[in-house]
Design an enzyme around this catalytic site. Structure first.
Site, mmCIF file in Angstrom:
data_model
loop_
_atom_site.group_PDB
_atom_site.id
_atom_site.type_symbol
_atom_site.label_atom_id
_atom_site.label_comp_id
_atom_site.label_asym_id
_atom_site.label_seq_id
_atom_site.Cartn_x
_atom_site.Cartn_y
_atom_site.Cartn_z
ATOM 1 N N GLU A 118 69.950 74.582 32.292
ATOM 2 C CA GLU A 118 68.557 75.034 32.360
ATOM 3 C C GLU A 118 68.193 75.246 33.815
ATOM 4 O O GLU A 118 69.017 75.027 34.708
ATOM 5 C CB GLU A 118 67.621 73.995 31.714
ATOM 6 C CG GLU A 118 67.654 72.646 32.410
ATOM 7 C CD GLU A 118 66.725 71.612 31.767
ATOM 8 O OE1 GLU A 118 65.727 71.996 31.149
ATOM 9 O OE2 GLU A 118 67.027 70.412 31.912
ATOM 10 N N TYR A 171 56.100 62.418 32.805
ATOM 11 C CA TYR A 171 54.972 63.318 33.028
ATOM 12 C C TYR A 171 54.963 64.438 32.013
ATOM 13 O O TYR A 171 55.944 64.652 31.289
ATOM 14 C CB TYR A 171 54.994 63.874 34.457
ATOM 15 C CG TYR A 171 56.039 64.939 34.707
ATOM 16 C CD1 TYR A 171 57.391 64.631 34.763
ATOM 17 C CD2 TYR A 171 55.665 66.273 34.880
ATOM 18 C CE1 TYR A 171 58.347 65.621 34.994
ATOM 19 C CE2 TYR A 171 56.618 67.269 35.111
ATOM 20 C CZ TYR A 171 57.946 66.934 35.164
ATOM 21 O OH TYR A 171 58.880 67.912 35.382
ATOM 22 N N LYS A 210 61.391 63.517 29.973
ATOM 23 C CA LYS A 210 60.654 64.210 31.048
ATOM 24 C C LYS A 210 60.218 63.191 32.096
ATOM 25 O O LYS A 210 59.041 62.846 32.205
ATOM 26 C CB LYS A 210 59.459 64.983 30.471
ATOM 27 C CG LYS A 210 58.943 66.055 31.429
ATOM 28 C CD LYS A 210 58.099 67.072 30.724
ATOM 29 C CE LYS A 210 57.407 68.039 31.667
ATOM 30 N NZ LYS A 210 58.281 68.853 32.506
ATOM 31 N N LEU A 259 65.914 69.653 29.005
ATOM 32 C CA LEU A 259 64.596 69.235 28.538
ATOM 33 C C LEU A 259 64.186 70.180 27.411
ATOM 34 O O LEU A 259 64.312 71.398 27.555
ATOM 35 C CB LEU A 259 63.576 69.319 29.674
ATOM 36 C CG LEU A 259 62.185 68.878 29.251
ATOM 37 C CD1 LEU A 259 62.106 67.358 29.175
ATOM 38 C CD2 LEU A 259 61.131 69.402 30.190
HETATM 39 N N1 PDD Z 1 58.630 71.932 34.108
HETATM 40 N N2 PDD Z 1 63.233 72.204 32.056
HETATM 41 C C1 PDD Z 1 62.801 71.448 33.080
HETATM 42 C C2 PDD Z 1 63.790 70.704 33.906
HETATM 43 C C3 PDD Z 1 61.421 71.380 33.360
HETATM 44 O O1 PDD Z 1 60.974 70.619 34.367
HETATM 45 C C4 PDD Z 1 60.504 72.124 32.563
HETATM 46 C C5 PDD Z 1 59.026 72.054 32.792
HETATM 47 C C6 PDD Z 1 61.011 72.914 31.516
HETATM 48 C C7 PDD Z 1 60.119 73.712 30.607
HETATM 49 O O2 PDD Z 1 59.319 72.884 29.793
HETATM 50 P P1 PDD Z 1 57.892 73.344 29.249
HETATM 51 O O3 PDD Z 1 58.099 74.625 28.543
HETATM 52 O O4 PDD Z 1 57.470 72.253 28.355
HETATM 53 O O5 PDD Z 1 56.988 73.509 30.453
HETATM 54 C C8 PDD Z 1 62.381 72.908 31.278
HETATM 55 C C9 PDD Z 1 57.236 71.700 34.408
HETATM 56 C C10 PDD Z 1 56.373 72.883 34.144
HETATM 57 C C11 PDD Z 1 57.125 71.165 35.810
HETATM 58 O O6 PDD Z 1 57.914 70.295 36.151
HETATM 59 O O7 PDD Z 1 56.209 71.565 36.542
#
Ligand code: PDD
Length: 285
Positions: free
Chosen positions: A182, A33, A149, A207
């Site tokens: 993270e 996703y 992801k 991620l």
């Molecule tokens: N989450 N780490 C994890 C485990 C994440 O699920 C996310 C993003 C991030 C940050 O990634 P980005 O800057 O590309 O949003 C880091 C999304 C927002 C979610 O699962 O809703």
């Protein structure tokens, strides 16, 4: 106004937007996703999100369902049909529908594609950023490919729930050597007493957040000292500032870790400045 979702080639009212019970995303969490911020009806950093999506699909050997340009067009159309000004668009691609068998389905099985979009009242996040958020630490018990992801988010779900039950907004995963990897849905950062902005290097352990990638540019442009290295929970307790990043939270100051105040217990200046400046470095499309 009723909300519209894109499901496998059709734009449908939400109550009719359903997927098959033998979708591999549902049965095996066999899918990936993306979550992309929408600002003024435009996608933020679409190119980077699409690049990460292509990589996630490739790593899992799921076929690209259509060209990246076509996927972008579907995302924009979903945003338009839902009249999203400021919010998020969610895109999910799974390995498709097939009789339940763990191994890959027959070649030619079409991947499933779902896109949803919704408005978010970002003023709520602004208010939260004024006070900052609390985080708690939890052992990182995820698989080794969290750089993909994937929709396989059970440890993240349990971690977020543990945070909520302790009155915190986010959980920080901690690896076996005591370093923060993270957040459950965010990347983690600290600012040391010496003013170094520290975040874990991108690799299999985290991620590679798009917000993280763009923020690296912002940090360099502001002349701040950036250090990509793992940091321990102890270092985080002793940090001057801490914050998290994600597409929906942008830069969110962290003011408590495991109940201990970070710095003077108020949002940090660097986190505040990066939050204000972030969109100068982001790309709208
Ligand atoms: N989450 N780490 C994890 C485990 C994440 O699920 C996310 C993003 C991030 C940050 O990634 P980005 O800057 O590309 O949003 C880091 C999304 C927002 C979610 O699962 O809703």
């Amino acid at each position: 106004m009723s909300r519209i979702a894109y499901v496998n080639g059709r734009y449908l009212p939400r109550h009719l937007a359903t997927v098959h019970i033998e979708d591999r995303g549902y049965q095996f969490s066999d899918g990936v996703y993306e979550v992309c911020e929408v600002r003024g009806g435009r996608l933020v950093d679409e190119r980077l999100h699409m690049g990460r999506l292509a990589r996630s699909l490739d790593e899992l050997r799921i076929a690209m369902p259509m060209t990246l340009a076509a996927l972008g067009a579907v995302m924009r159309e979903t945003v338009r049909r839902n009249r999203v000004g400021d919010g998020i668009v969610y895109l999910q691609v799974t390995r498709g529908v097939a009789r339940r068998d763990h191994a890959f389905p027959p070649p030619g099985t079409a991947p499933s594609v779902v896109v949803t979009a919704r408005n978010i009242d970002f003023s709520g996040n602004e208010k939260t950023a004024v006070d900052g958020i609390a985080v708690v630490t939890v052992p990182d018990n995820r698989w080794e490919r969290v750089d993909i992801k994937s929709v396989s988010l059970l440890p993240n779900v349990l971690a977020k729930q543990a945070a909520r039950e302790q009155g915190a907004k986010e959980a920080w995963f901690v690896d076996r050597s005591g370093c923060v990897t993270e957040g459950s849905s965010t990347n983690a950062w600290i600012v040391t007493r010496d003013g170094d902005v520290v975040t874990r290097p991108a690799g299999p352990g985290i991620l590679r957040g798009i917000t993280r990638t763009v923020l690296l540019d912002a940090i360099k442009a502001q002349g701040l000292r950036l250090v990509e290295r793992p940091f321990t929970v102890e270092e985080a307790y002793a940090a001057r500032e801490a914050f998290v990043t994600s597409a929906s939270l942008i830069v969110m100051p962290v003011v408590r870790i495991d109940g201990r105040p970070v710095g003077n217990g108020a949002p940090g200046l660097i986190a505040g400045a990066l939050r204000r400046d972030f969109h100068r470095y982001a790309e709208l499309s």
